[in-house]
Design a protein around this motif. Structure first.
Motif, short mmCIF file in Angstrom:
data_model
loop_
_atom_site.label_atom_id
_atom_site.label_comp_id
_atom_site.label_asym_id
_atom_site.label_seq_id
_atom_site.Cartn_x
_atom_site.Cartn_y
_atom_site.Cartn_z
N PRO A 1 0.81 -1.23 0.00
CA PRO A 1 0.00 0.00 0.00
C PRO A 1 0.84 1.27 0.00
O PRO A 1 0.44 2.28 -0.59
CB PRO A 1 -0.82 -0.12 1.29
N GLN A 2 2.01 1.24 0.64
CA GLN A 2 2.87 2.42 0.66
C GLN A 2 3.45 2.70 -0.73
O GLN A 2 3.57 3.86 -1.14
CB GLN A 2 4.00 2.22 1.68
N LEU A 3 3.78 1.64 -1.45
CA LEU A 3 4.29 1.82 -2.80
C LEU A 3 3.20 2.35 -3.72
O LEU A 3 3.46 3.21 -4.57
CB LEU A 3 4.84 0.50 -3.35
N LEU B 1 18.73 -7.96 -8.65
CA LEU B 1 17.96 -8.38 -9.82
C LEU B 1 16.99 -7.27 -10.23
O LEU B 1 15.84 -7.54 -10.58
CB LEU B 1 17.19 -9.67 -9.52
N ASP B 2 17.47 -6.05 -10.17
CA ASP B 2 16.60 -4.91 -10.46
C ASP B 2 15.95 -5.03 -11.84
O ASP B 2 14.76 -4.73 -12.00
CB ASP B 2 17.38 -3.59 -10.37
N THR C 1 9.23 -7.27 -14.89
CA THR C 1 8.04 -7.90 -14.31
C THR C 1 6.93 -6.87 -14.11
O THR C 1 5.76 -7.15 -14.37
CB THR C 1 8.40 -8.57 -12.97
N ALA C 2 7.30 -5.68 -13.64
CA ALA C 2 6.30 -4.63 -13.43
C ALA C 2 5.62 -4.26 -14.74
O ALA C 2 4.41 -4.02 -14.79
CB ALA C 2 6.95 -3.40 -12.80
N ALA D 1 10.38 -4.35 -6.04
CA ALA D 1 10.13 -2.96 -5.67
C ALA D 1 9.89 -2.83 -4.17
O ALA D 1 10.36 -1.87 -3.53
CB ALA D 1 8.92 -2.43 -6.44
N ALA D 2 9.16 -3.80 -3.59
CA ALA D 2 8.93 -3.77 -2.15
C ALA D 2 10.24 -3.94 -1.39
O ALA D 2 10.47 -3.28 -0.36
CB ALA D 2 7.93 -4.87 -1.77
#
Length: 314
Positions: free
Chosen positions: A226-228, A273-274, A280-281, A297-298
């Motif tokens: 939720p913060q992201l 693994l950025d 993926t996003a 991302a999290a």
């Protein structure tokens, strides 16, 4: 004995009444799917109303694109005809769904090639050519299975793969097709010699510790989600506490200020693994939508929150 009120048709007459070809009637008769009422002295087939009804049913079933063996099962099993037909239709619907997904993927891939700059087309064609249609996520799952520690429990492995392996969208746009093709290329490339696929900070926990670690990380990522989505800056709180607790339980050590400093240092030294999570996003996010939070991302958000907390406590 037949009565004068009974009606019989030749093979041509039956075909005309049912709206099919004579060849089709002969084919179904030879397969035993049409009841013959009698034969003439010259050996010509004669059919009654029952055959016409059966032939119309066959035509309806074939119009649904059911294969002939399934049609035969429906006709031959009177007691279970409803169940057999339901199973046959359900199976065909699954097949059609797969065919439609493949067509949509091909359409988006063709649009990608058409819209690509000429200098990039050859490379993108190579990427697309390596991906099955519809795309298969098995190579991505194999990549993560090699990344995970050996002998990790099957349930925890399956739970990890569910969040780590993105499912291709049913109706992709060209950007999603390209992102998935790049993920496929990334995960099927050989691992550099001498490099451990799994981060040391995870590998040292062992199979049992890794199971605890990934279960705890999943909880922390869910809390951070939720913060992201609100685009909030990383900050210490419940999500960070769950994140640190996951590592502490995996290592069998209590959470402390010193442990948090050590953990931040270990995490900063690990390869990342950025690129995987960025792609993926793209795969998961509908065109024009806000990027969906990924585990990567999290994790980035939580690492930044840990670094901020350590800096403020210094």
């Amino acid at each position: 004995m037949s009565t004068s009120r009974e009606v019989f048709w030749s093979i041509g007459e039956l075909a005309e009444r049912a709206g099919v070809t004579v060849k089709s009637v002969r084919f179904y008769s030879d397969r035993g799917l049409l009841p013959e009422a009698s034969r003439t002295g010259g050996g010509h087939r004669r059919y009654g109303p029952e055959a016409l009804e059966q032939l119309r049913l066959i035509r309806s079933l074939r119009a649904l694109d059911l294969p002939l063996p399934e049609v035969q099962r429906v006709l031959e099993d009177d007691d279970a005809a409803g169940r057999v037909l339901e199973d046959a239709v359900a199976g065909r619907l699954r097949e059609l769904g797969s065919e439609l997904r493949a067509l949509r993927w091909r359409e988006a891939a063709l649009r990608l090639v058409r819209e690509s700059p000429s200098a990039e087309r050859a490379d993108r064609l190579r990427l697309l050519g390596a991906v099955s249609t519809p795309p298969n996520t098995a190579p991505l799952a194999r990549f993560w299975r090699a990344w995970l520690p050996p002998r990790m429990p099957a349930r925890e492995t399956a739970a990890f793969l569910e969040v780590a392996v993105p499912q291709p969208p049913d109706e992709p746009d060209p950007a999603q097709v390209l992102a998935f093709a790049r993920l496929h290329a990334m995960t099927t490339a050989p691992c550099p010699p001498g490099r451990q696929p799994q981060p040391e900070v995870h590998r040292v926990a062992g199979a049992r510790g890794a199971a605890l670690l990934y279960a705890g990380l999943a909880e922390a990522y869910e809390l951070a989600g939720p913060q992201l989505r609100r685009a909030r800056e990383p900050y210490p709180g419940e999500a960070l506490d769950a994140y640190v607790a996951a590592y502490a339980s995996a290592y069998g050590t209590p959470d402390s200020r010193e442990f948090r400093r050590l953990l931040a240092g270990r995490l900063a030294a690990e390869p990342r693994l950025d690129r995987y999570w960025e792609l993926t996003a793209v795969v998961l996010t509908p065109p024009g939508g806000r990027p969906e939070p990924t585990p990567g991302a999290a994790d980035d958000w939580l690492r930044a929150a840990l670094e901020r907390e350590n800096a403020e406590a210094a």
